[in-house]
Design a protein around this motif. Structure first.
Motif, mmCIF file in Angstrom:
data_model
loop_
_atom_site.group_PDB
_atom_site.id
_atom_site.type_symbol
_atom_site.label_atom_id
_atom_site.label_comp_id
_atom_site.label_asym_id
_atom_site.label_seq_id
_atom_site.Cartn_x
_atom_site.Cartn_y
_atom_site.Cartn_z
ATOM 1 N N ASN A 104 49.484 -37.446 -21.844
ATOM 2 C CA ASN A 104 49.260 -38.647 -21.553
ATOM 3 C C ASN A 104 48.527 -39.247 -22.678
ATOM 4 O OD1 ASN A 104 49.799 -38.725 -18.781
ATOM 5 N ND2 ASN A 104 48.274 -37.154 -18.483
ATOM 6 N N VAL A 105 48.744 -40.772 -22.912
ATOM 7 C CA VAL A 105 48.200 -41.569 -23.688
ATOM 8 C C VAL A 105 46.791 -42.064 -23.098
ATOM 9 C CG1 VAL A 105 50.178 -41.895 -25.242
ATOM 10 C CG2 VAL A 105 49.632 -43.470 -23.494
ATOM 11 N N ASN A 106 45.929 -42.510 -23.862
ATOM 12 C CA ASN A 106 44.559 -43.088 -23.274
ATOM 13 C C ASN A 106 44.960 -44.458 -22.878
ATOM 14 O OD1 ASN A 106 42.243 -44.924 -23.771
ATOM 15 N ND2 ASN A 106 41.077 -43.092 -24.335
ATOM 16 N N SER A 107 44.887 -44.522 -21.252
ATOM 17 C CA SER A 107 45.251 -45.883 -20.972
ATOM 18 C C SER A 107 44.399 -47.207 -21.531
ATOM 19 C CB SER A 107 45.287 -45.850 -19.357
ATOM 20 O OG SER A 107 43.810 -45.540 -18.844
ATOM 21 N N THR A 108 43.123 -46.978 -21.392
ATOM 22 C CA THR A 108 42.185 -47.968 -21.912
ATOM 23 C C THR A 108 42.645 -48.534 -23.273
ATOM 24 O OG1 THR A 108 40.578 -47.264 -20.425
ATOM 25 C CG2 THR A 108 39.780 -48.776 -22.027
ATOM 26 N N LEU A 109 42.816 -47.678 -24.373
ATOM 27 C CA LEU A 109 43.124 -47.820 -25.741
ATOM 28 C C LEU A 109 44.414 -48.665 -25.694
ATOM 29 C CD1 LEU A 109 41.694 -45.014 -27.716
ATOM 30 C CD2 LEU A 109 41.003 -47.258 -27.893
ATOM 31 N N LEU A 110 45.436 -48.220 -25.213
ATOM 32 C CA LEU A 110 46.663 -48.828 -24.892
ATOM 33 C C LEU A 110 46.487 -50.090 -24.335
ATOM 34 C CD1 LEU A 110 49.560 -48.435 -25.776
ATOM 35 C CD2 LEU A 110 50.098 -47.387 -23.396
ATOM 36 N N ASP A 111 46.142 -50.394 -23.367
ATOM 37 C CA ASP A 111 46.081 -51.404 -22.551
ATOM 38 C C ASP A 111 45.309 -52.645 -23.337
ATOM 39 O OD1 ASP A 111 47.603 -50.325 -20.580
ATOM 40 O OD2 ASP A 111 46.189 -50.268 -19.240
ATOM 41 N N GLU A 112 43.948 -52.112 -23.875
ATOM 42 C CA GLU A 112 43.277 -53.244 -24.389
ATOM 43 C C GLU A 112 43.514 -53.509 -25.871
ATOM 44 O OE1 GLU A 112 39.255 -52.004 -23.398
ATOM 45 O OE2 GLU A 112 39.642 -52.195 -21.263
ATOM 46 N N GLN A 113 44.086 -52.404 -26.589
ATOM 47 C CA GLN A 113 44.083 -52.682 -28.195
ATOM 48 C C GLN A 113 45.448 -52.204 -28.421
ATOM 49 O OE1 GLN A 113 40.783 -50.669 -30.164
ATOM 50 N NE2 GLN A 113 39.623 -50.677 -28.347
ATOM 51 N N GLY A 114 46.173 -51.798 -27.721
ATOM 52 C CA GLY A 114 47.610 -51.553 -28.017
ATOM 53 C C GLY A 114 47.817 -50.172 -28.958
ATOM 54 N N ILE A 115 46.732 -49.414 -29.032
ATOM 55 C CA ILE A 115 46.477 -48.106 -29.592
ATOM 56 C C ILE A 115 46.934 -46.883 -28.916
ATOM 57 C CG2 ILE A 115 45.064 -46.528 -30.661
ATOM 58 C CD1 ILE A 115 43.014 -48.765 -31.547
ATOM 59 N N TYR A 116 47.983 -46.120 -29.493
ATOM 60 C CA TYR A 116 48.388 -44.971 -28.889
ATOM 61 C C TYR A 116 47.711 -43.818 -29.245
ATOM 62 C CZ TYR A 116 52.837 -47.414 -27.175
ATOM 63 O OH TYR A 116 53.792 -48.154 -26.498
ATOM 64 N N ARG A 117 46.790 -43.393 -28.433
ATOM 65 C CA ARG A 117 45.955 -42.096 -28.817
ATOM 66 C C ARG A 117 46.391 -40.980 -27.453
ATOM 67 N NH1 ARG A 117 40.090 -42.930 -30.143
ATOM 68 N NH2 ARG A 117 41.107 -44.049 -31.936
ATOM 69 N N LEU A 118 46.327 -39.951 -27.698
ATOM 70 C CA LEU A 118 46.415 -38.935 -26.621
ATOM 71 C C LEU A 118 45.233 -38.945 -26.137
ATOM 72 C CD1 LEU A 118 48.609 -36.028 -28.252
ATOM 73 C CD2 LEU A 118 49.346 -38.001 -27.078
ATOM 74 N N ASP A 119 45.269 -38.497 -24.425
ATOM 75 C CA ASP A 119 44.074 -38.351 -23.892
ATOM 76 C C ASP A 119 43.802 -36.789 -24.193
ATOM 77 O OD1 ASP A 119 43.218 -40.390 -22.678
ATOM 78 O OD2 ASP A 119 44.466 -39.952 -20.926
ATOM 79 N N GLN A 120 42.606 -36.299 -24.215
ATOM 80 C CA GLN A 120 42.301 -35.016 -24.406
ATOM 81 C C GLN A 120 42.577 -34.196 -23.137
ATOM 82 O OE1 GLN A 120 41.444 -33.672 -27.486
ATOM 83 N NE2 GLN A 120 41.984 -35.850 -27.963
ATOM 84 N N GLY A 121 43.314 -33.283 -23.148
ATOM 85 C CA GLY A 121 43.893 -32.236 -22.079
ATOM 86 C C GLY A 121 44.438 -33.083 -21.104
ATOM 87 N N GLY A 122 44.972 -34.127 -21.116
ATOM 88 C CA GLY A 122 45.802 -34.882 -20.316
ATOM 89 C C GLY A 122 45.024 -35.390 -19.233
ATOM 90 N N PHE A 123 43.477 -35.436 -19.317
ATOM 91 C CA PHE A 123 42.769 -36.036 -18.429
ATOM 92 C C PHE A 123 42.479 -37.545 -18.693
ATOM 93 C CE2 PHE A 123 41.932 -31.529 -17.937
ATOM 94 C CZ PHE A 123 42.277 -31.203 -16.599
#
Length: 150
Positions: free
Chosen positions: A120-139
């Motif tokens: 899963n990608v970090n929803s906050t970073l993607l939605d607010e900044q367009g940054i694709y970064r993995l969530d740690q542990g899928g949580f």
């Protein structure tokens, strides 16, 4: 016609993309177009739109288009297979949407050695900044304790 979108971990050059796609599809190197603006979409057999992503996560979004008359390549390779070959050909990790999930943040991470993992990608970073970064542990991402203290 759009073939697939991918998110690559580090920047790759047009030359690298052409070589990887040529090896994957059998199209000649010079028949693969690299563009930076959708308005430049051409009638080449394969076109790759390269978009730089904000600093702090994966580096580029690569969107592949295949001319209708060359759509046999799309029927030969699934998107998962094509993305895996792309990852191995570029020598970088690649993410694609996980179509088996209803979550827009669910992705498949394909590594350059041929492995794959649901992430899963970090929803906050993607939605607010367009940054694709993995969530740690899928949580869902939780800010570090130091960021939540007054």
């Amino acid at each position: 016609m759009i073939w697939f979108d991918s998110i690559v971990e580090s920047k790759v050059s047009g030359d690298q993309i052409r070589r990887a796609i040529s090896a994957m599809t059998g199209d000649a190197y010079h028949d693969i177009s690299i563009i930076r603006d959708i308005l430049d979409l051409s009638e080449q057999p394969v076109t790759c739109l390269v978009q730089e992503l904000p600093v702090g996560g994966f580096a580029q979004q690569l969107t592949f288009y295949v001319e209708d008359r060359f759509s046999s390549v799309r029927s030969r390779l699934s998107i998962d297979e094509a993305a895996q070959l792309l990852s191995m050909g570029l020598g970088v990790n690649v993410m694609i949407a996980n179509d088996a999930s209803a979550s827009p943040y669910a992705m498949i991470l394909l590594d350059r050695k041929g492995g794959s993992t649901s992430v899963n990608v970090n929803s906050t970073l993607l939605d607010e900044q367009g940054i694709y970064r993995l969530d740690q542990g899928g949580f869902p991402s939780v800010p570090p304790v130091s960021e939540t203290l007054p």
